[in-house]
Design an enzyme around this catalytic site. Structure first.
Site, mmCIF file in Angstrom:
data_model
loop_
_atom_site.group_PDB
_atom_site.id
_atom_site.type_symbol
_atom_site.label_atom_id
_atom_site.label_comp_id
_atom_site.label_asym_id
_atom_site.label_seq_id
_atom_site.Cartn_x
_atom_site.Cartn_y
_atom_site.Cartn_z
ATOM 1 C CG ASP A 8 -1.652 1.243 1.478
ATOM 2 O OD1 ASP A 8 -2.361 1.671 0.545
ATOM 3 O OD2 ASP A 8 -1.537 1.821 2.570
ATOM 4 C CG ASP A 10 -1.393 7.720 0.762
ATOM 5 O OD1 ASP A 10 -0.547 8.620 0.704
ATOM 6 O OD2 ASP A 10 -2.148 7.420 -0.182
ATOM 7 N N GLY A 43 -5.236 2.842 -3.293
ATOM 8 C CA GLY A 43 -6.488 3.466 -3.683
ATOM 9 C C GLY A 43 -6.264 4.636 -4.606
ATOM 10 C CE LYS A 183 -5.312 -0.811 -1.490
ATOM 11 N NZ LYS A 183 -4.205 -0.382 -0.599
ATOM 12 C CG ASP A 206 -2.036 2.360 6.464
ATOM 13 O OD1 ASP A 206 -2.452 3.409 6.983
ATOM 14 O OD2 ASP A 206 -2.000 2.195 5.238
ATOM 15 C CG ASN A 209 -7.497 1.155 1.323
ATOM 16 O OD1 ASN A 209 -6.832 1.061 2.361
ATOM 17 N ND2 ASN A 209 -7.093 1.879 0.298
#
Length: 256
Positions: A8, A10, A43, A183, A206, A209
């Site tokens: 991921d 962010d 995302g 995802k 984290d 999502n």
């Protein structure tokens, strides 16, 4: 057998200063030197992850929470949003005075200039304000939408729509994706193309999502700064992103 690690962005690749820690850069380079594939799963839109993928020399990117996948310069999977309930969503956001932003393959689009909620949320992750394009959905595939509303509205939005899922990523914003989307969709499409078995897959995340992604892969790793429900489905919880969490997680699984 080939192994692959999904990251991921962010809160995972990016630390609390929206930068990639040097330990993370070194760790990803070490994976690549061993022939372990590296992929970004985010995302974010494809055009908002280009600089990251170039910096890390990663050529596999899963965008829009799994609905748009690029591998070695080729789009290998697309899953546009169903728009049957779009007018209902537009009516509800209008009634609530909530901004609704549309995400296409090449741009984000909105019909309002300088909305403060949009500026605040997107600015927090260094994403530029959407282009003002009226009637964007009439001539473009939409891979994700963003509703700018606080946490009081999470339940009401999710209960109002059969075909949409609202996943919070910021205190003032939620991603809108297909109700059965995540995802994991994009990851499965990629693994089929590359013929990589699930037992050879790893993922770091984290946020909520990342939930389905960590459930799907053979080895799911939650960041120490991650959401508590995510940590419960992870195979391993590493340290905070600001405390070399990625490097420590990769070492735990003896990947570096």
């Amino acid at each position: 057998m080939t192994k692959i690690v999904f990251f991921d962005v962010d809160g995972t690749l990016f630390d609390s200063q929206n930068k990639i820690p040097q330990s993370t850069k070194n760790s990803i380079a070490a994976l690549q030197q061993q022939g372990i594939k590296v992929a970004i799963a985010t995302g974010r839109s494809p055009f908002n992850v280009t600089a990251i993928s170039e910096e890390l020399e990663v050529d596999t990117v899963i965008c829009y929470n799994g609905q748009y996948v690029m591998h070695e310069g080729e789009v290998i999977y697309r899953n546009p949003m169903p728009l049957g309930e779009l007018k209902q969503l537009q009516a509800l956001t209008d009634a609530n005075n909530h901004a609704l932003v549309y995400a296409g393959s090449e741009t984000l689009a909105f019909d309002e200039v300088n909305n403060l909620d949009v500026l605040d949320a997107l600015g927090s992750v260094n994403i530029t304000y959407p282009k003002v394009i009226p009637n964007f959905t009439e001539s473009n595939d939409i891979y994700q939408m963003l509703v700018f509303a606080d946490q009081r509205y999470d339940t009401s939005y999710n209960e109002a729509f059969a075909n949409y899922k609202f996943v919070r990523w910021h205190e003032q914003s939620m991603d809108v994706i297909p109700a059965n989307g995540s995802k994991a969709d994009g990851i499965q499409a990629l693994l089929e193309k590359l013929a990589i078995p699930l037992e050879n897959t790893y993922a770091f995340g984290d946020g909520m999502n990342d939930y389905e992604m960590l459930q799907l892969v053979g080895h799911g790793i939650a960041m120490g700064n991650g959401k508590e429900p995510l940590k419960k489905v992870a195979d391993y919880v590493t340290d905070h992103v600001d405390e070399d969490g990625i490097m420590k997680g990769l070492r735990h699984f003896k990947l570096i």
